[in-house]
Design a protein around this motif. Structure first.
Motif, PDB file in Angstrom:
ATOM      1  N   LEU A 143       0.827  -1.209   0.000  1.00 16.10           N
ATOM      2  CA  LEU A 143       0.000   0.000   0.000  1.00 16.10           C
ATOM      3  C   LEU A 143       0.861   1.259   0.000  1.00 16.10           C
ATOM      4  O   LEU A 143       0.669   2.152  -0.828  1.00 16.10           O
ATOM      5  N   VAL A 144       1.817   1.305   0.920  1.00 18.12           N
ATOM      6  CA  VAL A 144       2.625   2.519   1.040  1.00 18.12           C
ATOM      7  C   VAL A 144       3.388   2.779  -0.254  1.00 18.12           C
ATOM      8  O   VAL A 144       3.393   3.891  -0.785  1.00 18.12           O
ATOM      9  N   VAL A 164       2.768   1.693  -3.264  1.00 16.40           N
ATOM     10  CA  VAL A 164       1.874   2.011  -4.378  1.00 16.40           C
ATOM     11  C   VAL A 164       1.416   3.467  -4.278  1.00 16.40           C
ATOM     12  O   VAL A 164       1.387   4.198  -5.268  1.00 16.40           O
ATOM     13  N   ILE A 165       1.119   3.894  -3.047  1.00 24.68           N
ATOM     14  CA  ILE A 165       0.635   5.270  -2.892  1.00 24.68           C
ATOM     15  C   ILE A 165       1.724   6.280  -3.238  1.00 24.68           C
ATOM     16  O   ILE A 165       1.487   7.230  -3.976  1.00 24.68           O
ATOM     17  N   ILE A 166       2.949   6.049  -2.732  1.00 26.80           N
ATOM     18  CA  ILE A 166       3.979   7.051  -3.037  1.00 26.80           C
ATOM     19  C   ILE A 166       4.410   6.972  -4.495  1.00 26.80           C
ATOM     20  O   ILE A 166       4.967   7.925  -5.031  1.00 26.80           O
ATOM     21  N   SER A 167       4.136   5.857  -5.151  1.00 24.74           N
ATOM     22  CA  SER A 167       4.481   5.759  -6.579  1.00 24.74           C
ATOM     23  C   SER A 167       3.231   5.905  -7.436  1.00 24.74           C
ATOM     24  O   SER A 167       3.168   5.395  -8.554  1.00 24.74           O
ATOM     25  N   ALA A 168       2.231   6.631  -6.903  1.00 29.44           N
ATOM     26  CA  ALA A 168       0.931   6.642  -7.568  1.00 29.44           C
ATOM     27  C   ALA A 168       0.929   7.413  -8.885  1.00 29.44           C
ATOM     28  O   ALA A 168       0.102   7.153  -9.756  1.00 29.44           O
ATOM     29  N   ASP A 169       1.850   8.355  -9.056  1.00 29.91           N
ATOM     30  CA  ASP A 169       1.875   9.154 -10.288  1.00 29.91           C
ATOM     31  C   ASP A 169       2.346   8.261 -11.434  1.00 29.91           C
ATOM     32  O   ASP A 169       3.531   8.033 -11.627  1.00 29.91           O
TER      33      ASP A 169
END
Lengths: 384, 310
Positions: free
Chosen positions: B282-283, B285-290
């Motif tokens: 989750l973490v 994926v979120i920080i690499s969401a762009d």
């Protein structure tokens, strides 16, 4: 060698046959596939030249130093006992699940007459494959689903746990003992309860911390769990997993912590941190069962032997244990052997405080085999 | 529940020990993938590193030489992969998977005589007064040299990839091997070196398992750590800093959940057990969401074979 799987294809396995014809066909095919097994089952004389094929399936590697290794060594002793009359077929590191079914099917098709499946998690796979091969005999360790061609066998490890628990209660200085648990199955829950009951008898102030790691064999995870317990002030740790890594971690931690050999003696970790051990000794049972197949007298049985019958061995007590505690542990062992004491004797309450066993009442085997609750005094929930 | 029994100093200290093997393996794989090669044999190289490191340490009595042995073992195995994929142009996915199987088997064979043996201990570095600083001292200054080497390696890989000419060439090879070839760079040679580096890092990570974290040799002891490392590289969007974050997050939550269980926290154990996987993914994926930026960072030639004739 013919490839039985190829002949197996017309009747897809695991799918219920719609027509009676195809069912018959499939059965016939299976019977031919396991020709050697049928010969034995129909009482045909098995020629002395052709050795009995006996299969073993292990959940971990054969040299894990614990559970699987002891099954393997017992299998080797059995094979040595029969000399050339037995052909051993082994498969190690078999995952619990669909892979286990595949491995068993493979063994059954290749003419193995008796298959030992040596982990609790192989239970459903064993039942499924046994139903498809009525002429092959199965022996499932630590399970509770027997069938006409499936025996179950297990050892009363909780007897050994009682002795380990007593030593743990006496040896802890912080009054905190730990238990590294694998899966929430009755066998493991019995072990936790038995350890705690006897630690508490030896030391009323004792508390137990249980860590569930959901694996039988992952040395790194077992180490991490050991370290977590040590970091929280636990100074005696019982492990219910298959590798020796909890003892190795205790040895190298530099802390004053003690542990026990599990499934194997693990004497190389003595006299400290290893205080004693529970040793699984399956060889006599394996020899009995293979002999029964050879004699044609094999029937489905449910075996549950303890220290008295030699299936559970208690390793030497370390010099680290004070002499009086060693004597108490030895006396406890003798009382279990002569039957004067049962580790689950009342009065015992369940975790929620409700009564389980009245004063002097002894738990029956049925209750123990399905044990799914903690006794009073253990905190935390059993994962479902 | 008794959270006070969890000592944050010991927890952070244990976190670093649990994370280092994955961090090392993931860093190596990051460099390999940046060069455009997908090596799925991390698990196999790790376990070979674990037994080579253990065996060499036992035979020489010197854990430092043991770690070098582990790195050499991992690198040697990776060179088989490199030869097959770079010169014989075999499929990288299949070859990598085969490498894992081969590594597991080979390590079991080499390790026959090493079960139940004790390896020489890897001592913690003595930082003198620094270790006496409250909190910071015991957390950061009581580790063995491999931990500091792995952190140094994070910085070194980042610097080399983004700030040096060699790093630029390596990335060029990974982005478009035909263009790099046209410019005169030795695509195969660069990739061979990257693969060997990746193998050495995985071997080092494996040796850390058998010499420090467990510490003993047991067959199959990596138990999937190599696959975690592979996943962390992808979810960390091929950035050394995020790989560090991912590895420490995974190791940290693994250790934390065991501590929470030992402390008797009233959270269902099932949730605690899956938390390391879920939270790490989750973490990251979120920080690499762009997605546009992540796409830019994924090596364009990843997994493609190169031959100068094409």
């Amino acid at each position: 060698m013919p490839r039985p799987e190829a002949r197996f294809q017309p009747g897809p396995m695991g799918r219920p046959a719609k027509q009676g014809v195809s069912t018959v066909k499939r059965r016939t095919l299976l019977a031919t596939g396991a020709a050697a097994a049928t010969a034995a089952a129909f009482g045909l004389p098995v020629s002395a030249q052709s050795p009995t094929k006996v299969g073993f399936i292990y959940v971990g590697p054969r040299n894990d130093g614990g559970w699987s290794q002891h099954h393997h060594e017992s299998a080797m002793k059995m094979a040595a006992h029969f000399g050339g009359a037995v052909e051993l077929v082994e498969q190690e590191s078999v995952p619990e699940g669909a892979d286990a079914e595949r491995v068993m099917t493979q063994m059954a098709l290749s003419g193995v007459e008796l298959i030992f499946t040596t982990s609790f998690g192989f239970m459903d796979a064993t039942s499924n494959v046994a139903a498809k091969f009525p002429n092959v005999k199965f022996e499932h360790a630590t399970g509770y689903k027997p069938a006409a061609n499936v025996s179950t066998y297990s050892a009363r490890f909780y007897e050994g746990r009682a002795i380990m628990g007593h030593i743990a209660g006496k040896m802890t200085k912080t009054n905190k003992i730990g238990y590294i648990a694998s899966y929430p199955i009755p066998e493991v829950i019995r072990g936790i309860n038995s350890s705690f009951i006897h630690a508490k008898k030896a030391n009323p102030d004792v508390e137990i911390s249980v860590i569930w790691i959901f694996t039988w064999f992952d040395p790194a995870k077992e180490s991490d769990a050991t370290r977590a317990l040590i970091d929280q002030g636990v100074d005696v740790i019982l492990a219910h997993t298959d590798s020796t890594s909890p003892l190795a971690t205790m040895r190298d931690s530099g802390a004053e912590v003690y542990g026990f050999g599990q499934a194997a003696d693990m004497a190389e970790f003595g006299p400290k941190p290893r205080l004693s051990s529970i040793i699984d000794n399956w060889a006599p049972y394996y020899i009995d069962r293979v002999q029964a197949v050879k004699d044609g007298s094999w029937t489905s049985v449910q075996t549950w032997h303890g220290i008295k019958d030699g299936m559970v061995g208690i390793g030497d007590f370390s010099e680290e244990i004070p002499a009086d505690v060693r004597a108490e542990a030895e006396a406890l062992k003798q009382s279990i052997i002569d039957g004067s004491y049962h580790p689950f004797t009342g009065p015992l309450n369940k975790q929620d405080g409700s009564a389980w066993l009245a004063d002097g009442e002894v738990a029956d085997d049925g209750a123990l085999l399905g044990l799914n609750f903690y006794v009073e005094g253990i905190s935390g929930d059993i994962p479902s | 529940m008794d959270l006070s029994s969890i000592n944050p100093v010991l927890l952070l200290s244990a976190l670093i020990v649990a994370s280092t093997p994955i961090l090392l393996a993931a860093l190596g794989e990051l460099v390999v993938e940046k060069a455009g090669v997908l090596n799925l044999g991390v698990e196999g190289m790790m376990i070979l590193g674990a037994i080579c490191g253990f065996a060499v340490a036992v035979e020489t009595g010197n854990p430092v030489i043991g770690f070098l042995g582990g790195a050499a073992g991992g690198a040697a195995l990776s060179l088989i992969f490199a030869f097959l994929t770079q010169y014989l142009l075999s499929n990288q996915v299949a070859t990598g998977l085969a490498l894992t199987l081969f590594g597991l088997g080979l390590s079991a064979m080499i390790g026959q005589g090493y079960s139940g043996i004790q390896a020489p201990r890897t001592a913690d570095i003595d930082f003198g007064p620094l270790a006496d600083i409250p909190f910071i001292g015991p957390v950061f200054f009581t580790h063995d040299w491999v931990v500091y080497a792995s952190l140094f390696l994070v910085v070194a890989v980042w610097y080399a990839l983004t700030r040096t000419r060699a790093g630029l060439i390596l990335r060029a090879v990974g982005e478009n091997h035909d263009a790099a070839h046209a410019l005169g760079y030795k695509v195969v040679r660069v990739r061979m070196l990257a693969i060997a580096f990746g193998g050495a890092c995985a071997g080092l990570g494996g040796a850390y398992l058998s010499l420090v974290r467990v510490p003993q040799w047991t067959e199959g002891m990596t138990a999937g750590a190599g696959w975690i490392a592979l996943a962390i590289v992808v979810f960390g969007a091929w950035k050394p800093g995020r790989v560090l974050l991912g590895a420490y997050l995974f190791g940290g939550i693994s250790v934390l959940q065991l501590n929470l269980q030992a402390a008797g926290v009233k959270v269902p154990v099932e949730f605690l057990s899956m938390s390391p996987y879920v939270i790490t993914i989750l973490v990251l994926v979120i920080i690499s969401a762009d997605r546009s930026r992540v796409a830019l960072n994924a090596p364009a030639s990843l997994g493609r074979s190169f031959h100068a004739s094409s």
